[in-house]
Design a protein around this motif. Structure first.
Motif, PDB file in Angstrom:
ATOM      1  N   GLU A  51     -24.105 -20.674  20.089  1.00 34.05           N
ATOM      2  CA  GLU A  51     -24.881 -19.435  20.190  1.00 34.05           C
ATOM      3  C   GLU A  51     -26.335 -19.737  20.553  1.00 34.05           C
ATOM      4  O   GLU A  51     -26.934 -19.039  21.374  1.00 34.05           O
ATOM      5  CB  GLU A  51     -24.804 -18.644  18.877  1.00 34.05           C
ATOM      6  N   ALA A  52     -26.902 -20.771  19.969  1.00 36.69           N
ATOM      7  CA  ALA A  52     -28.281 -21.154  20.298  1.00 36.69           C
ATOM      8  C   ALA A  52     -28.390 -21.565  21.765  1.00 36.69           C
ATOM      9  O   ALA A  52     -29.357 -21.216  22.444  1.00 36.69           O
ATOM     10  CB  ALA A  52     -28.738 -22.289  19.384  1.00 36.69           C
ATOM     11  N   GLN A  53     -27.395 -22.275  22.261  1.00 37.44           N
ATOM     12  CA  GLN A  53     -27.392 -22.660  23.672  1.00 37.44           C
ATOM     13  C   GLN A  53     -27.242 -21.433  24.566  1.00 37.44           C
ATOM     14  O   GLN A  53     -27.927 -21.302  25.574  1.00 37.44           O
ATOM     15  CB  GLN A  53     -26.268 -23.658  23.957  1.00 37.44           C
ATOM     16  N   ARG A  54     -26.340 -20.522  24.189  1.00 39.88           N
ATOM     17  CA  ARG A  54     -26.109 -19.315  24.979  1.00 39.88           C
ATOM     18  C   ARG A  54     -27.385 -18.478  25.094  1.00 39.88           C
ATOM     19  O   ARG A  54     -27.697 -17.936  26.152  1.00 39.88           O
ATOM     20  CB  ARG A  54     -24.996 -18.484  24.345  1.00 39.88           C
ATOM     21  N   LEU A  55     -28.140 -18.405  23.998  1.00 48.49           N
ATOM     22  CA  LEU A  55     -29.361 -17.604  23.970  1.00 48.49           C
ATOM     23  C   LEU A  55     -30.560 -18.339  24.562  1.00 48.49           C
ATOM     24  O   LEU A  55     -31.605 -17.735  24.776  1.00 48.49           O
ATOM     25  CB  LEU A  55     -29.689 -17.199  22.528  1.00 48.49           C
ATOM     26  N   GLY A  56     -30.423 -19.637  24.792  1.00 50.79           N
ATOM     27  CA  GLY A  56     -31.545 -20.427  25.307  1.00 50.79           C
ATOM     28  C   GLY A  56     -32.610 -20.681  24.258  1.00 50.79           C
ATOM     29  O   GLY A  56     -33.812 -20.699  24.570  1.00 50.79           O
ATOM     30  N   CYS A  57     -32.180 -20.877  23.008  1.00 58.17           N
ATOM     31  CA  CYS A  57     -33.129 -21.085  21.909  1.00 58.17           C
ATOM     32  C   CYS A  57     -33.808 -22.448  22.013  1.00 58.17           C
ATOM     33  O   CYS A  57     -33.204 -23.427  22.455  1.00 58.17           O
ATOM     34  CB  CYS A  57     -32.416 -20.973  20.563  1.00 58.17           C
ATOM     35  N   SER A  58     -35.054 -22.478  21.558  1.00 60.79           N
ATOM     36  CA  SER A  58     -35.803 -23.729  21.563  1.00 60.79           C
ATOM     37  C   SER A  58     -35.715 -24.440  20.222  1.00 60.79           C
ATOM     38  O   SER A  58     -36.084 -25.606  20.112  1.00 60.79           O
ATOM     39  CB  SER A  58     -37.267 -23.467  21.908  1.00 60.79           C
ATOM     40  N   ARG A  59     -35.224 -23.743  19.195  1.00 60.93           N
ATOM     41  CA  ARG A  59     -35.039 -24.368  17.882  1.00 60.93           C
ATOM     42  C   ARG A  59     -34.130 -23.523  17.011  1.00 60.93           C
ATOM     43  O   ARG A  59     -33.964 -22.340  17.242  1.00 60.93           O
ATOM     44  CB  ARG A  59     -36.367 -24.620  17.179  1.00 60.93           C
TER      45      ARG A  59
END
Length: 169
Positions: A97-105
């Motif tokens: 999910e973090a990768q899908r959203l493009g999260c930085s942390r």
């Protein structure tokens, strides 16, 4: 844009991580706060008795309930946020999910536990630290109880000693 994913499950540790993230990142207008809940995957032999829609509705309701205190806190703090829920293994689902959203942390709350406890439990924090390419910021909660701090290592050492003694004989 700085995107921060915060796993929420209704626990005090998750709320602690959320408060930390709001304090550190919440006032920055270039930061997006995203809260996410992970629901367990329904096994096929159980799922065959329910429709896919019923299962999704049940998971969505549970996820909203688990995220309610976090959402209330963010609304009261005046911080804009988004919310999703995902299903599956907690560590892998959060990383995906973090990768899908493009999260930085990823900012995650965790109880203080010793290494042996984390080894025998299915620790989401340990899994995320192991598999995530996205930086994981761990916010720890209360100290571990004395039984867990001393009892588990002593039991582990005793079991190892007994195993060595049995192998030597």
């Amino acid at each position: 844009m700085n995107k921060v994913l915060i796993p929420v499950d209704g626990s005090s540790n998750a709320l602690l991580a959320l408060k930390h993230a709001v304090k550190i990142y919440g006032k920055d207008t270039h930061t997006e706060i995203h809260i996410c809940n992970v629901q367990p995957k329904i096994y096929r032999h159980i799922g065959k008795f329910f429709s896919k829609g019923d299962i999704q509705e049940w998971q969505a309701e549970r996820a909203k309930q688990a995220a309610k205190s976090a959402a209330d806190y963010l609304e009261n703090a005046g911080v804009s946020f988004s919310f999703t829920y995902v299903t599956g293994d907690k560590g892998e689902a959060l990383r995906d999910e973090a990768q899908r959203l493009g999260c930085s942390r990823i900012v995650i709350g965790s109880a203080k536990k010793n290494t042996l406890s984390r080894l025998f439990e299915n620790s989401t924090t340990a899994k995320l630290l192991e598999i995530s390419d996205i930086p994981v910021e761990v916010i720890t909660g209360k100290s571990i109880p004395a039984l867990e701090r001393w009892g588990i290592p002593v039991i582990g050492a005793g079991a190892a000693t007994a195993l060595v003694a049995a192998v030597i004989d």
